[in-house]
Design an enzyme around this catalytic site. Structure first.
Site, PDB file in Angstrom:
ATOM      1  CD1 TRP A 107      -2.064  -2.371   1.706  1.00 40.67           C
ATOM      2  CD2 TRP A 107      -2.984  -1.300   0.078  1.00 40.67           C
ATOM      3  NE1 TRP A 107      -3.190  -3.042   1.339  1.00 40.67           N
ATOM      4  CE2 TRP A 107      -3.628  -2.690   0.121  1.00 40.67           C
ATOM      5  CE3 TRP A 107      -3.263  -0.596  -1.182  1.00 40.67           C
ATOM      6  CZ2 TRP A 107      -4.690  -2.880  -0.445  1.00 40.67           C
ATOM      7  CZ3 TRP A 107      -4.408  -1.070  -1.886  1.00 40.67           C
ATOM      8  CH2 TRP A 107      -5.031  -2.224  -1.485  1.00 40.67           C
ATOM      9  CG  ASP A 154      -3.341   3.926   4.260  1.00 43.75           C
ATOM     10  OD1 ASP A 154      -4.300   3.788   4.990  1.00 43.75           O
ATOM     11  OD2 ASP A 154      -3.084   3.282   3.254  1.00 43.75           O
ATOM     12  CE  LYS A 193      -8.096  -2.266   5.334  1.00 41.50           C
ATOM     13  NZ  LYS A 193      -8.206  -3.257   4.298  1.00 41.50           N
TER      14      LYS A 193
HETATM   15  C1  PLP Z   1      -3.143  -0.031   4.644  1.00 43.45           C
HETATM   16  C2  PLP Z   1      -4.303   0.177   3.342  1.00 43.45           C
HETATM   17  N1  PLP Z   1      -4.119   1.196   2.608  1.00 43.45           N
HETATM   18  C3  PLP Z   1      -5.047   1.368   1.497  1.00 43.45           C
HETATM   19  C4  PLP Z   1      -6.066   0.333   1.141  1.00 43.45           C
HETATM   20  C5  PLP Z   1      -6.897   0.594   0.129  1.00 43.45           C
HETATM   21  O1  PLP Z   1      -7.943   0.765   0.628  1.00 43.45           O
HETATM   22  P1  PLP Z   1      -9.287   1.057  -0.424  1.00 43.45           P
HETATM   23  O2  PLP Z   1      -9.750  -0.317  -0.785  1.00 43.45           O
HETATM   24  O3  PLP Z   1     -10.334   1.566   0.639  1.00 43.45           O
HETATM   25  O4  PLP Z   1      -8.991   2.053  -1.138  1.00 43.45           O
HETATM   26  C6  PLP Z   1      -6.101  -0.924   2.182  1.00 43.45           C
HETATM   27  C7  PLP Z   1      -6.932  -2.009   1.661  1.00 43.45           C
HETATM   28  O5  PLP Z   1      -6.786  -3.025   2.345  1.00 43.45           O
HETATM   29  C8  PLP Z   1      -5.027  -0.981   3.035  1.00 43.45           C
HETATM   30  O6  PLP Z   1      -4.974  -1.964   3.818  1.00 43.45           O
END
Ligand code: PLP
Length: 359
Positions: free
Chosen positions: A101, A169, A193
Site C-alpha cells: 500500500w 494511511d 476494517k
Molecule cells: C493500509 C491500506 N491502505 C489502503 C488500502 C486500500 O483501501 P481501499 O480499498 O479503501 O482503497 C488498504 C486496503 O486493504 C489498506 O489495507
C-alpha cells in the site's frame, strides 16, 4: 451459521452494530424508511452525520483545530488527494515504503506529477519490518507513512518524528489504539476494517494545513471543499457513515475507548503470536518480532499444500478469511476490533489440533 471472521478487509463488524442496523432497516428513527433512503439533506440525516463526527472526535480527542471529513473513493483515492492538495506538480514529498500500500501511495504521487522520494524502505528485506533510520528531506511538503501494513503484518510501534508534516494511511489500524495525534497533520482510513462498510473514508486534517491546500484541484478531490460543505458537497455515502456512527458508539460506550480496545487487541495478538512461536516452526510468522502488527498476523505453514488445507479445514470449522493477501499468499488472521479474544482462542485451538493431525 455465523462465521468467525478473520478477513483482512472488509473485516468483522461488532454484532450489536449489525443487530441495530438490521432493526433500523425498514424504519430508521421513525422516518418510515431506512437511513439510506432518506435525503442526505434531511435534518435527521445531517444530525446523524454530525453525531458520528462528534463521537469520532471524542474518541480521538480531536479539538477544533482538526477538521474531520467523510470522503469516498477508498483509501486509494487519498493516495492522490494528499498529493494534489499538498504537493502539486513537481512538489517534493517523502514516502516511507513498508509494503504494497505504501508502494501504491508513492507511485500515485508520481502519477499526479509530484516529485516523491523514499525516505526509507524495507523492500530489500521483503518488507518484514518497519525501518528505524530515515533520510527526510527538510524541503518536502510532507512525509507519508502506512501506519499498519495489512499485507505484510507489520506496524509502527512508535510513529517517526519528522521535520515536515506527517500524513498517515491508518486504514488497517484506525481506532485500534490511542494515537499521538500531535505527531500528525493528516490521517485517513478506509472504513472497512475497524469502522464500518466500505464506501466511506475518514480523513482528519489540521485546519491550518487545509488552509494551505492548493486550489487547482477538482472539486471532489479538494479537502477545503469537503470541509466547507461539511462532507455534503455531493451525495455522501449515508449508509456507511451511519454504520460507522454505530461503531463509534459501540467503541465508546461498550468497549470503553481506545485505551481499552488497544489492551484487548494486544492480548489477542499476543495470544496468536505465542501460538506461532510455540509451534516448533510449524507455523512461521513472516514479520520481524519487533514490527509485528496487532491487527494482521501473517504466517505460513511448511508447504503450499498445507496452507491450502489449513484454509479449507478452518472454513469447515467456521473460521473464514484466513488466506494471505493474493500478492503474497500464505496465511493471515486479521484481528480487528470486532474480533474477540474468544474468537482468537478458538483459532488457536484449531491450529493446535491441525498441527497434531497434520504436522
Ligand atoms: C493500509 C491500506 N491502505 C489502503 C488500502 C486500500 O483501501 P481501499 O480499498 O479503501 O482503497 C488498504 C486496503 O486493504 C489498506 O489495507
Amino acid at each position: 451459521m455465523r462465521m468467525l471472521n478473520f478477513n483482512g478487509g472488509p473485516g468483522a463488524l461488532p454484532i450489536p452494530v449489525l443487530e441495530e442496523a438490521a432493526r433500523d432497516m425498514l424504519d430508521w428513527r421513525g422516518t418510515g424508511m431506512s437511513v439510506m433512503e432518506n435525503s442526505h439533506r434531511a435534518k435527521d440525516v445531517i444530525a446523524m452525520a454530525a453525531e458520528a463526527e462528534a463521537d469520532l472526535r471524542s474518541i480521538l480527542g480531536l479539538g477544533e483545530e482538526w477538521a474531520v471529513i467523510f470522503c469516498q473513493g477508498g483509501a486509494s483515492l487519498q493516495f492522490a488527494m494528499v498529493v494534489l492538495n499538498f504537493a502539486g506538480p513537481g512538489g517534493r514529498c517523502d514516502y516511507i515504503n513498508t509494503g504494497m500500500w505504501s508502494t501504491k501511495a508513492y507511485k500515485e504521487a508520481r502519477i499526479c506529477g509530484a516529485n516523491p522520494r523514499l525516505a526509507a524502505t524495507s523492500e530489500s528485506d521483503d518488507f518484514n519490518h518497519i525501518p528505524e533510520v530515515f533520510d527526510f528531506d527538510p524541503e518536502a511538503k510532507y512525509v507519508h507513512i502506512t501506519a499498519n501494513n495489512t499485507v505484510r503484518g507489520t506496524q509502527y510501534r512508535r510513529y517517526p518524528k519528522t521535520p515536515t508534516p506527517l500524513m498517515a494511511d491508518m486504514s488497517s489500524e484506525f481506532l485500534s489504539r490511542p494515537v499521538e495525534m500531535d505527531r500528525f497533520s493528516l490521517v485517513y482510513a478506509g472504513a472497512q476494517k475497524n469502522v464500518g462498510p466500505a464506501g466511506v473514508t475518514i480523513v482528519a486534517l489540521r485546519r491550518e494545513l487545509a488552509d494551505r491546500a492548493r486550489l487547482d484541484v477538482p472539486s471532489m478531490l479538494s479537502y477545503p471543499i469537503y470541509i466547507k460543505n461539511e462532507s455534503m458537497y455531493n451525495t455522501p455515502p449515508v449508509w456507511s457513515i451511519y454504520v460507522a456512527g454505530l461503531t463509534f458508539k459501540w467503541l465508546k460506550n461498550t468497549i470503553g475507548g481506545l485505551q481499552a480496545v488497544a489492551e484487548l487487541n494486544r492480548v489477542k495478538a499476543e495470544t496468536l503470536y505465542q501460538a506461532l512461536d510455540q509451534s516448533g516452526g510449524f507455523y512461521l510468522g513472516t514479520a520481524r518480532p519487533d514490527s509485528r502488527s496487532h491487527m494482521n498476523v501473517t504466517f505460513h505453514l511448511p508447504s503450499q499444500e498445507l496452507n491450502d488445507r489449513f484454509k479449507k479445514e478452518a472454513k469447515a470449522a467456521g473460521m473464514d478469511g484466513l488466506g494471505g493477501h493474493r500478492s503474497v499468499g500464505g496465511l493471515r488472521a486479521s484481528l480487528y476490533n470486532a474480533v474477540t479474544l474468544d474468537d482468537v482462542n478458538k483459532l488457536v485451538e484449531f491450529m493446535r489440533e491441525f498441527q497434531r493431525t497434520q504436522g
